[in-house]
Each structure stands twice: as structure tokens, then as C-alpha cells.
Design a protein around this motif. Sequence first.
Motif, PDB file in Angstrom:
ATOM      1  N   LEU A 191       0.794  -1.236   0.000  1.00 40.75           N
ATOM      2  CA  LEU A 191       0.000   0.000   0.000  1.00 40.75           C
ATOM      3  C   LEU A 191       0.828   1.289   0.000  1.00 40.75           C
ATOM      4  CD1 LEU A 191      -3.195  -0.863   2.104  1.00 40.75           C
ATOM      5  CD2 LEU A 191      -2.840  -0.931  -0.366  1.00 40.75           C
ATOM      6  N   PRO A 192       1.971   1.332   0.691  1.00 38.74           N
ATOM      7  CA  PRO A 192       2.747   2.577   0.592  1.00 38.74           C
ATOM      8  C   PRO A 192       3.110   2.929  -0.857  1.00 38.74           C
ATOM      9  CG  PRO A 192       3.538   1.284   2.434  1.00 38.74           C
ATOM     10  CD  PRO A 192       2.557   0.422   1.687  1.00 38.74           C
ATOM     11  N   ASP A 193       3.436   1.925  -1.687  1.00 34.89           N
ATOM     12  CA  ASP A 193       3.722   2.216  -3.099  1.00 34.89           C
ATOM     13  C   ASP A 193       2.468   2.665  -3.833  1.00 34.89           C
ATOM     14  OD1 ASP A 193       6.283   1.473  -2.709  1.00 34.89           O
ATOM     15  OD2 ASP A 193       6.186  -0.424  -3.811  1.00 34.89           O
ATOM     16  N   SER A 194       1.346   2.042  -3.516  1.00 32.85           N
ATOM     17  CA  SER A 194       0.116   2.358  -4.245  1.00 32.85           C
ATOM     18  C   SER A 194      -0.500   3.675  -3.798  1.00 32.85           C
ATOM     19  CB  SER A 194      -0.924   1.253  -4.039  1.00 32.85           C
ATOM     20  OG  SER A 194      -0.518   0.072  -4.684  1.00 32.85           O
ATOM     21  N   ILE A 195      -0.686   3.817  -2.483  1.00 40.00           N
ATOM     22  CA  ILE A 195      -1.459   4.980  -2.016  1.00 40.00           C
ATOM     23  C   ILE A 195      -0.773   5.761  -0.893  1.00 40.00           C
ATOM     24  CG2 ILE A 195      -3.699   4.091  -2.783  1.00 40.00           C
ATOM     25  CD1 ILE A 195      -4.205   3.176   0.128  1.00 40.00           C
ATOM     26  N   GLY A 196       0.454   5.361  -0.543  1.00 39.79           N
ATOM     27  CA  GLY A 196       1.227   6.174   0.399  1.00 39.79           C
ATOM     28  C   GLY A 196       0.889   5.996   1.868  1.00 39.79           C
ATOM     29  N   VAL A 197       0.087   5.001   2.206  1.00 42.12           N
ATOM     30  CA  VAL A 197      -0.123   4.651   3.621  1.00 42.12           C
ATOM     31  C   VAL A 197       0.044   3.136   3.738  1.00 42.12           C
ATOM     32  CG1 VAL A 197      -1.697   6.561   4.173  1.00 42.12           C
ATOM     33  CG2 VAL A 197      -2.633   4.414   3.308  1.00 42.12           C
ATOM     34  N   SER A 198       0.300   2.656   4.962  1.00 44.59           N
ATOM     35  CA  SER A 198       0.551   1.219   5.078  1.00 44.59           C
ATOM     36  C   SER A 198      -0.646   0.463   5.634  1.00 44.59           C
ATOM     37  CB  SER A 198       1.772   0.990   5.971  1.00 44.59           C
ATOM     38  OG  SER A 198       1.558   1.612   7.217  1.00 44.59           O
ATOM     39  N   VAL A 199      -1.721   1.180   5.873  1.00 41.57           N
ATOM     40  CA  VAL A 199      -2.911   0.532   6.448  1.00 41.57           C
ATOM     41  C   VAL A 199      -4.128   0.869   5.590  1.00 41.57           C
ATOM     42  CG1 VAL A 199      -1.978   0.643   8.797  1.00 41.57           C
ATOM     43  CG2 VAL A 199      -3.411   2.507   7.970  1.00 41.57           C
ATOM     44  N   GLY A 200      -5.257   0.252   5.922  1.00 44.01           N
ATOM     45  CA  GLY A 200      -6.486   0.478   5.164  1.00 44.01           C
ATOM     46  C   GLY A 200      -6.988   1.903   5.308  1.00 44.01           C
ATOM     47  N   THR A 201      -7.913   2.293   4.425  1.00 44.09           N
ATOM     48  CA  THR A 201      -8.420   3.673   4.463  1.00 44.09           C
ATOM     49  C   THR A 201      -9.880   3.743   4.919  1.00 44.09           C
ATOM     50  OG1 THR A 201      -9.228   3.639   2.186  1.00 44.09           O
ATOM     51  CG2 THR A 201      -6.924   4.289   2.501  1.00 44.09           C
ATOM     52  N   ARG A 614      -6.906   8.790   2.966  1.00 43.01           N
ATOM     53  CA  ARG A 614      -8.334   9.062   3.164  1.00 43.01           C
ATOM     54  C   ARG A 614      -8.695  10.472   2.707  1.00 43.01           C
ATOM     55  NH1 ARG A 614     -12.418   6.639   5.918  1.00 43.01           N
ATOM     56  NH2 ARG A 614     -13.564   8.389   6.770  1.00 43.01           N
ATOM     57  N   HIS A 615      -7.696  11.344   2.753  1.00 40.58           N
ATOM     58  CA  HIS A 615      -7.945  12.730   2.339  1.00 40.58           C
ATOM     59  C   HIS A 615      -7.311  13.030   0.990  1.00 40.58           C
ATOM     60  CE1 HIS A 615      -9.475  13.215   6.356  1.00 40.58           C
ATOM     61  NE2 HIS A 615      -8.371  12.639   6.794  1.00 40.58           N
ATOM     62  N   ARG A 616      -7.001  11.974   0.268  1.00 43.16           N
ATOM     63  CA  ARG A 616      -6.413  12.099  -1.061  1.00 43.16           C
ATOM     64  C   ARG A 616      -5.111  12.881  -1.047  1.00 43.16           C
ATOM     65  NH1 ARG A 616     -11.588  12.135  -5.242  1.00 43.16           N
ATOM     66  NH2 ARG A 616     -12.179  10.005  -4.705  1.00 43.16           N
ATOM     67  N   GLN A 617      -4.359  12.719   0.035  1.00 43.71           N
ATOM     68  CA  GLN A 617      -2.983  13.215   0.041  1.00 43.71           C
ATOM     69  C   GLN A 617      -2.118  11.983  -0.110  1.00 43.71           C
ATOM     70  OE1 GLN A 617      -2.980  14.952   3.873  1.00 43.71           O
ATOM     71  NE2 GLN A 617      -4.393  16.570   3.246  1.00 43.71           N
ATOM     72  N   TRP A 618      -1.276  11.984  -1.135  1.00 41.38           N
ATOM     73  CA  TRP A 618      -0.571  10.755  -1.488  1.00 41.38           C
ATOM     74  C   TRP A 618       0.892  10.856  -1.112  1.00 41.38           C
ATOM     75  CZ3 TRP A 618      -4.700   8.008  -2.425  1.00 41.38           C
ATOM     76  CH2 TRP A 618      -5.813   8.615  -3.021  1.00 41.38           C
ATOM     77  N   LYS A 619       1.267  10.132  -0.073  1.00 43.79           N
ATOM     78  CA  LYS A 619       2.657  10.205   0.399  1.00 43.79           C
ATOM     79  C   LYS A 619       3.517   9.161  -0.315  1.00 43.79           C
ATOM     80  CE  LYS A 619       1.688  12.427   4.709  1.00 43.79           C
ATOM     81  NZ  LYS A 619       1.756  12.445   6.150  1.00 43.79           N
ATOM     82  N   THR A 620       3.479   9.196  -1.622  1.00 45.48           N
ATOM     83  CA  THR A 620       4.287   8.278  -2.435  1.00 45.48           C
ATOM     84  C   THR A 620       5.394   9.084  -3.111  1.00 45.48           C
ATOM     85  OG1 THR A 620       2.935   8.710  -4.363  1.00 45.48           O
ATOM     86  CG2 THR A 620       2.243   6.879  -2.974  1.00 45.48           C
TER      87      THR A 620
END
Length: 770
Positions: A191-201, A614-620
Motif C-alpha cells: 500500500l505505501p507504493d500504491s497509495i502512500g499509507v501502510s494501512v487500510g483507508t 483518506r484525504h487524497r494526500q498521497w505520500k508516495t
Amino acid sequence: MSDEPEIKPYKGPAGGWGSVKSVESILTREGRLISGNAVLLKQNKPDGYACVSCAWAKPAEPHPFEYCENGAKATAWELTTKRVTPEFFAQHRVAELRTWSDYELEEAGRLTHPMRWDKASDRYLPVSWEEAFREIGRELQGFDPREVVLYCSGRASLETSYMWALFARLYGTNNLPDSSNMCHESTSVALPDSIGVSVGTVVLDDFEKTDCILFFGQNVGTNSPRMLHPLQEASKRGVPIITFNPLRERGLERFTNPQAPTEMLTGSETRISSQYHQLKTGGDIAAIMGIAKILIETDDRARAEGREPVLDHAFIAEHTHGFEEFAAAARRLTWSELEHRSGLPQAALEAVAATYARAKAVIGIYGMGLTQHKTGVENVQMVANLLLLRGNIGKPGAGICPVRGHSNVQGQRTVGISEKPELVPLDKLKEQYGFEPPRWTGMNTVEACEAILKREVKAFVALGGNFVRAAPETEALEEAWKHLRLTVQISTKLNRNHLVHGEISYILPCLGRIEIDEQATGPQAVAVEDSTACIHGSKGIAKPASPDLLSEPRIVAELAKATLPANPKIPWDEWVSDYVLVRDAIEETYPQDFRGFNERMWQPGGFHRPNAARHRQWKTKTEKANFIVPRSIEENLPDIENDRDVLKLMTVRSNDQFNTTVYGFHDRFRGVKGTRMILFMNRNDIVRLNLEEGGMVVLTTAVDDGIVRQVAGLRVTPYDIPDGCCASYYPECNPLLPVWHHADRSKVPAAKSIPVRIARMAARQPEAAE
Ligand SMILES: Nc1nc2c(c(=O)[nH]1)N[C@H]1C(S)=C(S)[C@@H](COP(=O)(O)OP(=O)(O)OC[C@H]3O[C@@H](n4cnc5c(=O)[nH]c(N)nc54)[C@H](O)[C@@H]3O)O[C@H]1N2
Ligand SMILES: Nc1nc2c(c(=O)[nH]1)N[C@H]1C(S)=C(S)[C@@H](COP(=O)(O)OP(=O)(O)OC[C@H]3O[C@@H](n4cnc5c(=O)[nH]c(N)nc54)[C@H](O)[C@@H]3O)O[C@H]1N2
Ligand SMILES: [Mo]
């Protein structure tokens, strides 16, 4: 177990009267029918304790009985009136106990006293806590910290886990493998590669707003039954629930709420899945690629013809990266390969695509059926890809929802249990406690197994769990274990890992979470994080199993004090006397996640940890959500491809176990009574391989690495499962799992795709482990 096993299809729903009977029988067996019921009323309540079973979310407005069949079993199991005392150990040599089954070991009851193995008599003898800490501390001081492994199973609270991780780093090691390494590590890498977090949204509230639920490889009725409530409510609202699972799992089909009197009296059931797709094991990438192909090509046509598009192009343009490449990969695939790899017809995937495209907000749920494969990381990324196509991340009612296992497994990561130094705020720890934390990458579970097999580890200290039984390569690992100099298990119940031990071996018994944890400033509470990243307080309410037990935070503190030089910035004793202070320390290390920790943990429903996606901020790296093209649509197990005698084995849980804890020998929803030594097979494979229904077989792992791995005494049982695939139970089948057979990158053992050959056993043999 002397009764003949009985295997017949289960006709009832998940939940229902079967579930009530099952709870009553275990409460009675553990001597807890009356007091147990009173305790259960406090389960998962704002003023009660967090269930010790699964990690599913706990609602802000709980049901009168916020527990399920399996949570009640886990409670009864912890509160049993049976005890494993020093007298018990005096009566049984360790060699004798090794012949006991997992069930018999844990059923013996709660551990009551610290014990040390005595070589001369091959018995565990009682030891004082002081003596235990002194010797363990002395031993640990003598090792190179790189040769020491500090394992952590997923139940320990946030407070204990924080202290454990801190102890490891002060000691000088990042060797902190955890149960998550065998479980959702694929999620934490994907998930960090995909959406920038390591847990569910997703949070519970999203279930009330969703239009469509996709369900991949998770057995809700058995492993997270409380989730059946939001699913039932969604189904009643007419929300389509589309399931992908090689097995027909009852909890995913129908449910009667055992806590709704009218449903129970009228026997009314709710249909859970509106579409049920029995794909091949490991066929998820192909299935999702197929759905994506339909969506993308339908969208191509719609746009060419000036009709409304199918994809959310505004979202894709603003928020994502890599769409064109992904779309090109999907367009290139042919239907013959997609159908062949997924085991599903194009028409079935068209039905999914049509439903998905109509929905405005979609949730994608998944479990071990995706993570425990060679392609575990890519499986998870495919779910994210599918959701991104229509902007289904970061809006109400939509998102990705990995269903975590142990009740605080997600939280442990949050507070520093990780072998990866880059995931931990080491500079902050350095500043807060004035020491230099190790910066090298430690061992995860598979790497710890490899190092133990190579005799490169000297000591294994475990905070909970049953490592040798849960890990792969059972036989060689058990043999290698004897060469460890020091093994320490902090446990509540007797298990196999106490009997497979090192030269110096200790069992340190601890309080369970349901028990009152009385310290100098009064009874203490702890906190845990659920699958939806909500953090809850939990207060023990039952009398401890023995006056000699210590709490987990106390045990960790004493180990640290006995091992490490004093550090005035770490007041271990004060922390133990008041866990509020540990939570303050956690808040200081992680100010964003744990703001107002001590107050907010009592908020009904818990407090939610911030989640950028969840807030569409992408930490990738791209600062966008990424479409990620899988390297291949197949799992690439060459032997399976070329040899039709090789089947793909998935190892799953029964309805009567929690991981290696076996509550009993029934698997109600799969119609099995009285045995766990079962091999579920497709009827055609039984005939084709010249086997007999009910006949006994031996499985051999079909890999060519010079090691023979076998499990004998399994009963052939016809089942609704695609041909070429078969299923049996974990942990009985773990001896078949090679240590190197794991997900790429995350190294989660590929427990859902073990290539096996099946042979008849000569004569009818008594069944093992019963
Ligand atoms: N009562 C109870 N509750 C538990 C546990 C327990 O043992 N007992 N364990 C806890 C833990 S630690 C965990 S991690 C979770 C585990 O909960 P689950 O994730 O449900 O794990 P499994 O029982 O291993 O079941 C995996 C499911 O995936 C399906 N599956 C297997 N291979 C594939 C595949 O290739 N594709 C798809 N789509 N599906 C597949 C199987 O048929 C099965 O339904 O539950 C937690 N909760
Ligand atoms: N083949 C195969 N292997 C698998 C899996 C699979 O699906 N297939 N699943 C994997 C997964 S998802 C997981 S999470 C791992 C599980 O691996 P582990 O977490 O290591 O194993 P558990 O069986 O959960 O551990 C049970 C023991 O924990 C101890 N315990 C229980 N409660 C407490 C407590 O409150 N405190 C302490 N200190 N100890 C306690 C008890 O002594 C009990 O015997 O197994 C993995 N292995
Ligand atoms: Mo797990």
C-alpha cells in the motif's frame, strides 16, 4: 478424540443457533458458564475490555452483546478455570508433553508460575521471578545483539509493544520480527507504493455509505464475525457484495444474527454475497486484470462514441500516476489467458465489472487469501488499482480494507515493532531517551527462521505467540531450535514452543488482557488499535488466573532493567506503576498519531489515527496514487504448470481455532466434526488421481531442493473447490511449507499456494494430532 469423525455438508447460515450452542459448550467446558456470560457483556464496550480475538473495528454505539462466537470462545479460553501449575510440570517430562496435540497443550489451562527447564530431569521447574530476570539479563548481556531475536505476536497492547521495541533498540537490535510478517506484511509493503499509507483507508462509517463491496480471500464468518453485522446491514440496504474465493465459505453466503431475537425465532437469514466467484487459488491478479480490461475497453468505446465514460478521468488525471501503462497492460491481455489463470469465465468478470461500474462508492476487503501468496504484494496492489479506476479511495463509502488478524497487530507497527529502521522515528527516540539506536535492518520472520536454521542466532525471546508452530519449515526449524543458547517465552498458555526450546529455557507467564492489572497506582488500562486504525482503551475485569502472574509491561520492564545499564530518562518502574506515563511517552514519540492519547482512548468507537490517503494526500514518491502493473498474471509455480499431479494447497483456519490455538475439532461451517486431519479436494481430482473419498493420504511438497517435506494421515474429503486446488488446516500442514516459499518483497510465507503431491497411505492409519 475417540469418536469417529463426521463430515457432511453444513446447511445452516453463519451465526444462528449453531453459534449460540458452540459458545455455551466452550463456556461450560472451561468452567465459566455463569461468570463468563457476565464478563462477555463488557467485551468491546467503551468501559470494558477489547476482545482478545480478532482486530475488527469496535462501533461507537455497540450492540448489547458486542461479541461473536469466536470472540466468546477466545474469552472463555483465556478465563478457563484450568491451571498449568508447577505440580503439572512435575508430573510431565517435556519429552512426554511433546507428544501432546496443540489442543491438549493449551486445553491444560493457564500457566501460573515462572518456570525454567532443567536438563537433568527434562522438566520445567519453578523459579522465582528475580532469579529468572537475573539469569536472562546476564545471558543477554553476553550476546552480540545481532544474534538475538525479539519476536512479538500481535496481541500485546500498545504500551507493552512500545516498551518492547524500545527495549530492543536500547539493547542494540532491530531483530523484531512479528506475526505480521506472516500475515499482512504484504499489505504494509504494497500500500505505501500504491497509495502512500501502510494501512487500510476505510472506517466503520463507510460501510453505511457504500454502494458495493468486493471481498477477496477473507473468511468473515470464522475470522472476523463481528464484521457480519455491517455486512448484513449493507446487504439489507441492497448493496451488492461480490466475493472472490476458491472455497464456498458459509459466512460469505448467509448469516443469521444470533443477537437478534426475531431472526433467531423465525430462522430468517440474510444473504451476504450477491455474486460468488470461485476463482482458482492464486487467480486474483488475472481476475482483477480481467475486470480492469472490461472497464478500460468499455470506457474506450464509450468515449469514442461520445457516451458517458466508465472511468473517473478527473480523479485519474488529478490524483494518479501510471494509468496509461496499466491500461495498456490490461488491453494487451487475451481472454484465453485471463480465463485460464483466474479460473473464471469472461461472462462472470463482465458481471462484476457491470456492478462495479454502476456503484458510486466501493469498498475492497481482503485477507490472507491475497497476502499469503508468492504474489502477495501484487495481489494487494491489484485491489488498489481496481479501486483507483473509479476514484474509490478517499471518498465516503469507499476505500481499501485489509482485515487484520491479531487484536493489536496493526498497533504494534504504529509504536515501533518493525525490523525496518526507516519505519521508526529513530532520531526522535535518540532525542527523547539519549541513546544511539541501531540503524541496520533487522530480521523479519522468514529471515529469523533462515538464521536459526543456519545456527546464526543465539537467543530467541518471544512476547506471546507460538513461533515454531506458526512459522514455515517446521521439521528443520524444530531441530535447529535446540541449538539456541537461550529461549524465553512470555505466554498465557502452554504451547509447542515451550517444548521445543534452547539450552536455557524459560516460560514467563503473564496476565491476559481480560484480567485486572493491579499496579502501585491502582488497576491499569491499556490501548489497542483495530483494523480501521481506531485506538481504544481496554480495562481488565476478571480476577487474574494466579497471584504469581506479572503484567506484560512489568515483565518487559524487568527484562530491560536486568539487561541494560540504567538510563535516567527511562523510568521503567514508574511506567509500570502507572501506564498513563507510558502513553504520555508514546504521545511524545508520535505526536501526530497519539495527540491527547490518554483522554481520547475512551472515546466511544476509539479515536482515528490520521490517514493521508483518506484525504487524497498521497505520500508516495510520485506524490500521486500509483497504478502498478503486476509483473505477471500468474503465480509462477512451475511444477504446477507442467505436472497435473501437483495440486496447489491452501492452509486455512477452522471455525474452532485461533491460529495455533485449537479450541476443538469441529469446523461447523465446512461440515466437519471430530477431526482436523482433512484434505478438501475437488471430486474430479479425487477420481483423476485415483484416490478414494474418505481414504487416508500423505502429502509431499512438490519442490526439488533436496528436502523431503511430508504430512501424513489426511482424509480425502470432496468439497466445492476448483480442480487443481486443495485445502487443509494450518498449523497441521506447516511442515509442508518451505522457508523460501514466500511473497516476493514482503516475505510473507506463501501458505495459500504450497505445491503438493498426494499419495494414498498403505493401510488405514490412526490419525495424527487427535
Ligand atoms: N476465529 C478466529 N479468528 C481469527 C483467527 C483465527 O485463527 N480464528 N486468526 C486471526 C488472524 S491472525 C488472521 S491473519 C485473520 C485471518 O483471517 P482470513 O484472512 O480469513 O484467513 P484464513 O482462514 O487463512 O482464510 C483465508 C481465506 O482466503 C481464501 N483463499 C485462499 N486462497 C485464496 C486465493 O488465492 N484467492 C482468494 N480470493 N481467496 C483465497 C480461503 O478460502 C479462505 O476463505 O483472522 C484473525 N481472526
Ligand atoms: N500455514 C500457515 N501458517 C500460518 C498462517 C496460515 O494461514 N497458514 N497464518 C499466519 C498468521 S496470519 C499469523 S498471525 C501467525 C500467528 O502466529 P503467532 O501469533 O505466533 O501464534 P498464535 O497461535 O496466535 O499464538 C498463540 C499463543 O500466544 C500466547 N498468548 C495468548 N494470549 C497472550 C497474551 O495476552 N500475552 C502473551 N504474552 N501471550 C499470549 C499463548 O501462549 C498461545 O499459545 O501464524 C502464521 N502462520
Ligand atoms: Mo494473522
